[in-house]
Design a protein around this motif. Structure first.
Motif, PDB file in Angstrom:
ATOM      1  N   PRO B  51      -9.023  -3.350  26.256  1.00  0.00           N
ATOM      2  CA  PRO B  51      -7.591  -3.089  26.100  1.00  0.00           C
ATOM      3  C   PRO B  51      -6.834  -4.372  25.811  1.00  0.00           C
ATOM      4  N   PRO B  52      -5.632  -4.288  25.199  1.00  0.00           N
ATOM      5  CA  PRO B  52      -4.929  -5.510  24.775  1.00  0.00           C
ATOM      6  C   PRO B  52      -4.419  -6.355  25.937  1.00  0.00           C
ATOM      7  N   THR B  53      -4.373  -5.804  27.166  1.00  0.00           N
ATOM      8  CA  THR B  53      -3.890  -6.615  28.280  1.00  0.00           C
ATOM      9  C   THR B  53      -4.984  -7.520  28.828  1.00  0.00           C
ATOM     10  N   VAL B  54      -6.245  -7.214  28.509  1.00  0.00           N
ATOM     11  CA  VAL B  54      -7.362  -7.923  29.131  1.00  0.00           C
ATOM     12  C   VAL B  54      -7.911  -8.976  28.179  1.00  0.00           C
ATOM     13  N   LYS B  77       7.158  -4.347  28.060  1.00  0.00           N
ATOM     14  CA  LYS B  77       6.144  -5.222  28.640  1.00  0.00           C
ATOM     15  C   LYS B  77       6.541  -6.684  28.501  1.00  0.00           C
ATOM     16  N   VAL B  78       7.260  -7.022  27.399  1.00  0.00           N
ATOM     17  CA  VAL B  78       7.656  -8.408  27.149  1.00  0.00           C
ATOM     18  C   VAL B  78       8.491  -8.910  28.322  1.00  0.00           C
ATOM     19  N   ARG B  81       6.433  -9.235  31.582  1.00  0.00           N
ATOM     20  CA  ARG B  81       5.562 -10.410  31.605  1.00  0.00           C
ATOM     21  C   ARG B  81       6.348 -11.687  31.809  1.00  0.00           C
TER      22      ARG B  81
END
Lengths: 350, 215
Positions: B51-54, B77-78, B81
């Motif tokens: 996944p793009p978060t990992v 999400k921006v 984070r």
């Protein structure tokens, strides 16, 4: 005067479908097979081919030629197949002339399933007895390693076809658990053959992917290309050797194109995984998708390009880290009667 | 288990990816038998995309990503984070201030790594027992029940976030308040630890109903 008033008993038996699907007798099926073979020879004669070597594919082509049909559903078009493929396999009648059933488990309802469970359990007990005998004689138990990798268990549908009976999910699960229990014990060759009846090969994963060799451009620098897709974003990336770690996207540097840290992390993920962060240059062209989709697509493209630079073992490591699989997740469609893909309309009591 | 109400675009035979680089760099001889079998199995199984978060870098941490996702509102999400990054920076600044002001002997006791502080604070906030409502004979009782690991972590993170969103001043920003709460939780003080103790006391008080649990 009295009049006889009576009603016929034929009124009771009106429901046609209650007896289940049509039952075919053995004689009927034999006749169908003979007719099919005769028809096959006639067809071969008509088409001018040799009747002895007329395969099923030739039959299909001939029928499609003689009876052209524009229907979309392939199952609805005229077909000529062997009767065993058309008529589903059915059980013969399970009881004799006196009404007494042949199988001792007939009155359980699922006789073949329960007899199978009894057989498997018997095998399990035999194996345990054998094991106890070995331990009694102080011999070491044999551990033969079976290749677990390429086999999968039968699916529920395949098992139903094998037993010619309907199963429930719980029944199927119980049977699979029993088989697994039998497999974990150190068992002998006889059990191997029995278990192999219920396993199927999984050849799908063993497709060898061809890794392209490195190409050299005018300056003598080695490079390789890769393509990536993620959710409508398409990317072609070229990775050059002997570089400083500069990455350019559509002519723009990544610091300006991807202001978000998460996207830049994704771009560097393959390089960081292979410990080659400052050693390669990359130039990519990207179109479609949003910011995160483009980043994911570039990650896939660069991982595919890096395969040519790296040993086979490291390619396998990349695959196990999930860098080389195309992410199949796309936006789910909106359904009628609901507000979105999953969200339903607000429920109002009145 | 065979019926799928929530389906995924992947075939059910696909396996989760393993991103940690160090596991792949171990030489073959050091692996135990089980691990060798697992490797063989994995060589044939298809694997899902990461996944793009990992990511495999040192900075990506599964707990921090889970916490950021829980803090996220409306898919922004921006923002989540950046708030997380500012919180960790604020923690580091406060700890460094304390470090420079402290006398020599106490300097080693002060923890400066914000990741360590985050993990330790979460661990301190996790309750051990929870309450679940069970209805018997018309009346609903609160029965003490052991919690699973996932549930403990979720409760700790949820309490932290709700505490920071509700009990702060109009003027203080989220990172400021979060860093305050995390440092307090790290030292086993503060409102979240109090909430955990209250929950434990309630469970202790309802100890008589513990036999209602059947799992």
């Amino acid at each position: 005067t009295l009049r006889l008033i009576y009603t016929t008993t034929a009124v009771q038996r009106r429901n046609v479908g209650a007896s289940g699907p049509e039952k075919y007798t053995e004689a009927f099926i034999k006749k169908q097979i003979e007719e099919f073979n005769l028809g096959k020879r006639h067809l071969a004669n008509m088409m001018g081919e040799d009747p002895e070597t007329f395969t099923q594919e030739d039959i299909d082509k001939a029928i499609a030629y003689l009876f052209p049909s524009g229907l979309f559903d392939k199952q609805a078009r005229p077909m000529m197949k062997h009767p065993s493929e058309i008529f589903p396999e059915q059980r013969k009648i399970q009881w004799g002339e006196d009404g007494r059933p042949f199988h001792f488990l007939f009155y359980t309802g699922k006789q073949s399933y329960y007899s199978l469970m009894h057989e498997t359990h018997e095998k399990l007990l035999n194996v345990q007895k054998y094991q106890d005998q070995l331990t009694a004689q102080d011999l070491p138990s044999q551990k033969e390693k079976r290749n677990l990798a390429g086999n999968r268990w039968l699916t529920k549908i395949e098992l139903e076809e094998m037993l010619l009976e309907k199963l429930s999910d719980n029944d199927y699960l119980r049977f699979i658990h029993l088989l697994q229990k039998l497999m974990t014990l150190p068992c002998g060759d006889m059990e191997e053959k029995y278990i192999q009846k219920f396993t199927r090969e999984v050849p799908a994963q063993l497709q060898k992917v061809v890794i392209e060799p490195l190409k050299y451009d005018e300056r003598g620098v080695a490079f390789s290309t890769g393509e990536g897709i993620r959710k409508t974003a398409k990317v072609t990336a070229t990775v050059y050797d002997n570089g400083t770690g500069k990455i350019t996207v559509n002519g723009i540097d990544i610091l300006h194109y991807f202001p978000v840290l998460q996207d830049r992390e994704q771009l560097l993920f393959p390089f960081q995984f292979l410990d080659r962060v400052g050693k390669h240059d990359m130039i990519c062209t990207v179109s479609g998708g949003g910011r995160s989709a483009q980043a994911g697509a570039i990650r896939l493209a660069s991982a595919r390009a890096l395969r040519s630079f790296v040993t086979e073992k490291e390619v396998e490591f990349m695959r196990q880290a999930g860098l080389l699989t195309v992410d199949p997740r796309v936006k789910e469609r909106k359904k009628p009667g609901q507000e979105g893909a999953r969200r339903k309309f607000t429920w109002k009591k009145r | 288990r065979l019926t799928q109400v929530r389906w995924s675009r992947y075939n059910p035979s696909f396996v989760e990816p393993e991103v940690n680089k160090e596991l792949y760099q171990k030489p073959l001889e050091e692996l135990s038998e089980e691990e060798k079998e697992k490797l063989e199995l994995k060589a044939v199984q298809p694997i899902k995309a990461a996944p793009p978060t990992v990511s495999s870098s040192v900075f990506s941490d599964p707990m921090i990503s889970k916490f950021t996702n829980m803090m996220m509102k409306d898919g922004n999400k921006v923002l989540a984070r950046s708030l997380m990054a500012q919180t960790l920076e604020a923690i580091k600044r406060k700890q460094l201030e304390k470090y420079h002001k402290a006398p020599e002997d106490e300097k080693e006791a002060i923890e400066c790594n914000p990741y360590v502080i985050f993990h330790q604070a979460l661990k301190n906030c996790q309750p051990i027992i929870g309450l679940s409502s069970i209805t018997r004979g018309g009346k609903t009782y609160q029965v003490p029940v052991p919690l699973k690991d996932n549930r403990k972590r979720f409760l700790a993170m949820k309490w932290l976030i709700t505490e920071c969103r509700e009990n702060k001043n109009r003027r203080t920003l989220m990172p400021e308040k979060l860093s305050q709460e995390l440092l307090q939780a790290f030292n086993n003080e503060g409102p979240i630890i109090k909430k955990k103790h209250v929950l434990h006391k309630m469970a202790e008080a309802n100890r008589a109903y513990a036999h209602f649990r059947w799992w």
